[in-house]
Design a protein around this motif. Structure first.
Motif, PDB file in Angstrom:
ATOM      1  N   LEU A 142       0.849  -1.180   0.000  1.00  0.00           N
ATOM      2  CA  LEU A 142       0.000   0.000   0.000  1.00  0.00           C
ATOM      3  C   LEU A 142       0.887   1.233   0.000  1.00  0.00           C
ATOM      4  O   LEU A 142       1.838   1.324   0.769  1.00  0.00           O
ATOM      5  CB  LEU A 142      -0.891   0.000   1.241  1.00  0.00           C
ATOM      6  CG  LEU A 142      -1.875   1.152   1.383  1.00  0.00           C
ATOM      7  CD1 LEU A 142      -3.150   0.658   2.065  1.00  0.00           C
ATOM      8  CD2 LEU A 142      -1.315   2.321   2.151  1.00  0.00           C
ATOM      9  N   LEU A 143       0.586   2.170  -0.873  1.00  0.00           N
ATOM     10  CA  LEU A 143       1.276   3.457  -0.907  1.00  0.00           C
ATOM     11  C   LEU A 143       0.225   4.534  -0.707  1.00  0.00           C
ATOM     12  O   LEU A 143      -0.764   4.575  -1.418  1.00  0.00           O
ATOM     13  CB  LEU A 143       2.005   3.659  -2.243  1.00  0.00           C
ATOM     14  CG  LEU A 143       2.727   4.992  -2.437  1.00  0.00           C
ATOM     15  CD1 LEU A 143       3.805   5.210  -1.374  1.00  0.00           C
ATOM     16  CD2 LEU A 143       3.345   5.054  -3.830  1.00  0.00           C
ATOM     17  N   ASN A 144       0.448   5.395   0.284  1.00  0.00           N
ATOM     18  CA  ASN A 144      -0.530   6.415   0.652  1.00  0.00           C
ATOM     19  C   ASN A 144       0.070   7.802   0.483  1.00  0.00           C
ATOM     20  O   ASN A 144       1.135   8.088   1.014  1.00  0.00           O
ATOM     21  CB  ASN A 144      -0.946   6.198   2.110  1.00  0.00           C
ATOM     22  CG  ASN A 144      -2.043   7.140   2.552  1.00  0.00           C
ATOM     23  OD1 ASN A 144      -2.512   7.982   1.788  1.00  0.00           O
ATOM     24  ND2 ASN A 144      -2.462   7.002   3.775  1.00  0.00           N
ATOM     25  N   PHE A 145      -0.643   8.651  -0.260  1.00  0.00           N
ATOM     26  CA  PHE A 145      -0.282  10.069  -0.381  1.00  0.00           C
ATOM     27  C   PHE A 145      -1.292  10.852   0.445  1.00  0.00           C
ATOM     28  O   PHE A 145      -2.500  10.749   0.212  1.00  0.00           O
ATOM     29  CB  PHE A 145      -0.367  10.530  -1.846  1.00  0.00           C
ATOM     30  CG  PHE A 145       0.720   9.978  -2.706  1.00  0.00           C
ATOM     31  CD1 PHE A 145       1.893  10.697  -2.905  1.00  0.00           C
ATOM     32  CD2 PHE A 145       0.575   8.744  -3.306  1.00  0.00           C
ATOM     33  CE1 PHE A 145       2.893  10.188  -3.702  1.00  0.00           C
ATOM     34  CE2 PHE A 145       1.580   8.229  -4.105  1.00  0.00           C
ATOM     35  CZ  PHE A 145       2.747   8.952  -4.296  1.00  0.00           C
ATOM     36  N   ASP A 195      -0.865  -3.226  -4.410  1.00  0.00           N
ATOM     37  CA  ASP A 195      -2.211  -3.709  -4.135  1.00  0.00           C
ATOM     38  C   ASP A 195      -3.159  -2.537  -3.928  1.00  0.00           C
ATOM     39  O   ASP A 195      -4.285  -2.553  -4.410  1.00  0.00           O
ATOM     40  CB  ASP A 195      -2.201  -4.628  -2.917  1.00  0.00           C
ATOM     41  CG  ASP A 195      -1.422  -5.885  -3.225  1.00  0.00           C
ATOM     42  OD1 ASP A 195      -1.918  -6.689  -4.046  1.00  0.00           O
ATOM     43  OD2 ASP A 195      -0.312  -6.053  -2.695  1.00  0.00           O
ATOM     44  N   TYR A 196      -2.692  -1.529  -3.218  1.00  0.00           N
ATOM     45  CA  TYR A 196      -3.523  -0.369  -2.908  1.00  0.00           C
ATOM     46  C   TYR A 196      -2.724   0.904  -3.109  1.00  0.00           C
ATOM     47  O   TYR A 196      -1.618   1.039  -2.606  1.00  0.00           O
ATOM     48  CB  TYR A 196      -4.010  -0.417  -1.452  1.00  0.00           C
ATOM     49  CG  TYR A 196      -4.653  -1.731  -1.121  1.00  0.00           C
ATOM     50  CD1 TYR A 196      -5.967  -1.974  -1.485  1.00  0.00           C
ATOM     51  CD2 TYR A 196      -3.939  -2.739  -0.493  1.00  0.00           C
ATOM     52  CE1 TYR A 196      -6.563  -3.195  -1.220  1.00  0.00           C
ATOM     53  CE2 TYR A 196      -4.526  -3.959  -0.219  1.00  0.00           C
ATOM     54  CZ  TYR A 196      -5.833  -4.180  -0.575  1.00  0.00           C
ATOM     55  OH  TYR A 196      -6.419  -5.386  -0.322  1.00  0.00           O
ATOM     56  N   LEU A 197      -3.320   1.827  -3.825  1.00  0.00           N
ATOM     57  CA  LEU A 197      -2.756   3.167  -3.978  1.00  0.00           C
ATOM     58  C   LEU A 197      -3.802   4.118  -3.417  1.00  0.00           C
ATOM     59  O   LEU A 197      -4.949   4.133  -3.889  1.00  0.00           O
ATOM     60  CB  LEU A 197      -2.468   3.471  -5.444  1.00  0.00           C
ATOM     61  CG  LEU A 197      -1.896   4.853  -5.764  1.00  0.00           C
ATOM     62  CD1 LEU A 197      -0.584   5.096  -5.016  1.00  0.00           C
ATOM     63  CD2 LEU A 197      -1.690   4.992  -7.261  1.00  0.00           C
ATOM     64  N   VAL A 198      -3.422   4.879  -2.401  1.00  0.00           N
ATOM     65  CA  VAL A 198      -4.367   5.725  -1.684  1.00  0.00           C
ATOM     66  C   VAL A 198      -3.960   7.184  -1.851  1.00  0.00           C
ATOM     67  O   VAL A 198      -2.806   7.545  -1.600  1.00  0.00           O
ATOM     68  CB  VAL A 198      -4.399   5.363  -0.182  1.00  0.00           C
ATOM     69  CG1 VAL A 198      -5.368   6.262   0.572  1.00  0.00           C
ATOM     70  CG2 VAL A 198      -4.739   3.891   0.013  1.00  0.00           C
ATOM     71  N   PHE A 199      -4.913   7.990  -2.277  1.00  0.00           N
ATOM     72  CA  PHE A 199      -4.732   9.436  -2.298  1.00  0.00           C
ATOM     73  C   PHE A 199      -5.675  10.016  -1.250  1.00  0.00           C
ATOM     74  O   PHE A 199      -6.862  10.191  -1.498  1.00  0.00           O
ATOM     75  CB  PHE A 199      -5.028  10.023  -3.688  1.00  0.00           C
ATOM     76  CG  PHE A 199      -3.973   9.697  -4.691  1.00  0.00           C
ATOM     77  CD1 PHE A 199      -2.788  10.416  -4.705  1.00  0.00           C
ATOM     78  CD2 PHE A 199      -4.145   8.671  -5.597  1.00  0.00           C
ATOM     79  CE1 PHE A 199      -1.788  10.114  -5.619  1.00  0.00           C
ATOM     80  CE2 PHE A 199      -3.151   8.358  -6.514  1.00  0.00           C
ATOM     81  CZ  PHE A 199      -1.973   9.085  -6.525  1.00  0.00           C
ATOM     82  N   ASP A 200      -5.130  10.233  -0.074  1.00  0.00           N
ATOM     83  CA  ASP A 200      -5.886  10.793   1.041  1.00  0.00           C
ATOM     84  C   ASP A 200      -5.834  12.311   0.882  1.00  0.00           C
ATOM     85  O   ASP A 200      -5.276  13.024   1.707  1.00  0.00           O
ATOM     86  CB  ASP A 200      -5.263  10.326   2.350  1.00  0.00           C
ATOM     87  CG  ASP A 200      -6.192  10.477   3.525  1.00  0.00           C
ATOM     88  OD1 ASP A 200      -7.284  11.043   3.349  1.00  0.00           O
ATOM     89  OD2 ASP A 200      -5.820  10.041   4.628  1.00  0.00           O
ATOM     90  N   CYS A 201      -6.370  12.766  -0.226  1.00  0.00           N
ATOM     91  CA  CYS A 201      -6.289  14.163  -0.645  1.00  0.00           C
ATOM     92  C   CYS A 201      -7.634  14.581  -1.233  1.00  0.00           C
ATOM     93  O   CYS A 201      -8.311  13.781  -1.866  1.00  0.00           O
ATOM     94  CB  CYS A 201      -5.248  14.344  -1.751  1.00  0.00           C
ATOM     95  SG  CYS A 201      -3.691  13.551  -1.489  1.00  0.00           S
ATOM     96  N   CYS A 202      -7.974  15.832  -1.075  1.00  0.00           N
ATOM     97  CA  CYS A 202      -9.212  16.347  -1.660  1.00  0.00           C
ATOM     98  C   CYS A 202      -9.196  16.203  -3.179  1.00  0.00           C
ATOM     99  O   CYS A 202      -8.148  16.358  -3.817  1.00  0.00           O
ATOM    100  CB  CYS A 202      -9.387  17.828  -1.319  1.00  0.00           C
ATOM    101  SG  CYS A 202      -9.588  18.150   0.430  1.00  0.00           S
ATOM    102  N   TYR A 246      -6.181  -1.623  -6.556  1.00  0.00           N
ATOM    103  CA  TYR A 246      -7.249  -0.787  -6.026  1.00  0.00           C
ATOM    104  C   TYR A 246      -6.733   0.628  -5.842  1.00  0.00           C
ATOM    105  O   TYR A 246      -5.615   0.833  -5.373  1.00  0.00           O
ATOM    106  CB  TYR A 246      -7.756  -1.302  -4.671  1.00  0.00           C
ATOM    107  CG  TYR A 246      -8.386  -2.672  -4.768  1.00  0.00           C
ATOM    108  CD1 TYR A 246      -9.712  -2.817  -5.158  1.00  0.00           C
ATOM    109  CD2 TYR A 246      -7.647  -3.812  -4.482  1.00  0.00           C
ATOM    110  CE1 TYR A 246     -10.288  -4.075  -5.271  1.00  0.00           C
ATOM    111  CE2 TYR A 246      -8.215  -5.069  -4.584  1.00  0.00           C
ATOM    112  CZ  TYR A 246      -9.533  -5.195  -4.976  1.00  0.00           C
ATOM    113  OH  TYR A 246     -10.098  -6.432  -5.088  1.00  0.00           O
ATOM    114  N   LEU A 247      -7.571   1.578  -6.201  1.00  0.00           N
ATOM    115  CA  LEU A 247      -7.257   2.991  -6.012  1.00  0.00           C
ATOM    116  C   LEU A 247      -8.299   3.553  -5.052  1.00  0.00           C
ATOM    117  O   LEU A 247      -9.500   3.413  -5.284  1.00  0.00           O
ATOM    118  CB  LEU A 247      -7.313   3.742  -7.341  1.00  0.00           C
ATOM    119  CG  LEU A 247      -7.146   5.257  -7.267  1.00  0.00           C
ATOM    120  CD1 LEU A 247      -5.712   5.621  -6.881  1.00  0.00           C
ATOM    121  CD2 LEU A 247      -7.518   5.903  -8.584  1.00  0.00           C
ATOM    122  N   MET A 248      -7.836   4.156  -3.973  1.00  0.00           N
ATOM    123  CA  MET A 248      -8.743   4.810  -3.040  1.00  0.00           C
ATOM    124  C   MET A 248      -8.475   6.298  -3.114  1.00  0.00           C
ATOM    125  O   MET A 248      -7.333   6.738  -2.946  1.00  0.00           O
ATOM    126  CB  MET A 248      -8.523   4.304  -1.615  1.00  0.00           C
ATOM    127  CG  MET A 248      -9.550   4.856  -0.640  1.00  0.00           C
ATOM    128  SD  MET A 248      -9.540   4.019   0.955  1.00  0.00           S
ATOM    129  CE  MET A 248      -8.421   5.059   1.855  1.00  0.00           C
TER     130      MET A 248
END
Length: 182
Positions: A39-42, A84-91, A108-110
Motif C-alpha cells: 500500500l502506498l498512501n499520499f 495492491d492499494y494506492l491511496v490518495f488521502d487528498c481532496c 485498487y485505487l482509493m
C-alpha cells in the motif's frame, strides 16, 4: 517526505528516492506474494491532477503523471507487478482519468471525489495475523476508513482496476453507438 512547509515534497526526485529506498528493501519472497499487501498512501492537499500543493508556491505540486511515472519505474526496477492499494488521502483526487492512469500499477485505487477532513484518514486498525491479508486489508480500508468519513463527508471511494477496464470498454461501446445516431 516533507518539505519546509510541512507538506509532502513537490519534487519528483524526492518521490523517486523514497520509492527506491522502500522497494529495494522488500525481500523477494514478499514481492508479488498473494499474502503480502503493498500500500502506498499520499496524504496532503490535492486535486485531480496533482497532490501536495506547496502553500508558498501555489502552482507547484507533484503531478499525477509524475507520480505514475515514478511508481511504474520503481515497480519495474524491483520486479514488482503492481501495488495492491494506492491511496490518495487528498481532496478531489478521484477522477476517471486517475483511475485509468493508475489502473495498470495498482489493483485498487482509493481517492476522494470531494474534500476530505484536514487530518486525513484514521488508520487506527490492525490486521489479524492469519487469513488473507489482502482481502482483510480491503475490508478494513472500506469498513474502518471509508465508513469513518461518513461522520464528515461521503467522499472516499475504492476503485477496482480490473472492473474499471470493463467499465471503460462498455462506455466506449455505448459512446460509439450513440454518436452515430442522427
Amino acid at each position: 517526505i516533507k518539505n519546509e512547509h510541512n507538506n509532502i515534497s513537490t519534487k519528483k526526485e524526492v518521490l523517486d528516492l523514497f520509492l527506491d529506498l522502500v522497494l529495494e528493501n522488500i525481500i523477494d519472497s514478499e514481492k508479488n506474494n498473494p499474502n503480502v499487501a503493498l500500500l502506498l498512501n499520499f496524504w496532503n492537499h490535492g486535486n485531480y491532477y496533482g497532490v501536495s500543493v506547496d502553500p508558498k508556491t501555489v502552482y507547484k505540486m507533484l503531478y499525477m503523471n509524475d507520480i505514475y511515472d515514478s511508481i511504474k519505474e520503481y515497480l519495474d526496477k524491483y520486479n514488482i507487478n503492481v501495488l495492491d492499494y494506492l491511496v490518495f488521502d487528498c481532496c478531489l483526487s478521484a477522477s476517471l482519468s486517475n483511475i485509468k492512469l493508475f489502473s495498470n500499477i495498482s489493483k485498487y485505487l482509493m481517492s476522494a471525489s470531494t474534500t476530505v477532513p484536514s487530518l486525513g484518514n484514521y488508520y487506527n486498525y490492525t490486521l489479524p495475523v492469519k487469513g488473507s491479508i489482502k482481502n482483510m486489508l480491503l475490508d478494513k480500508l472500506f469498513n474502518n476508513t471509508i465508513s469513518s468519513y461518513n461522520i464528515y463527508l461521503k467522499s472516499l471511494s475504492v476503485f477496482d482496476s480490473d472492473r474499471f477496464i470493463f467499465f471503460e470498454d462498455n462506455m466506449k461501446y455505448i459512446l460509439e453507438r450513440t454518436t452515430n445516431i442522427t
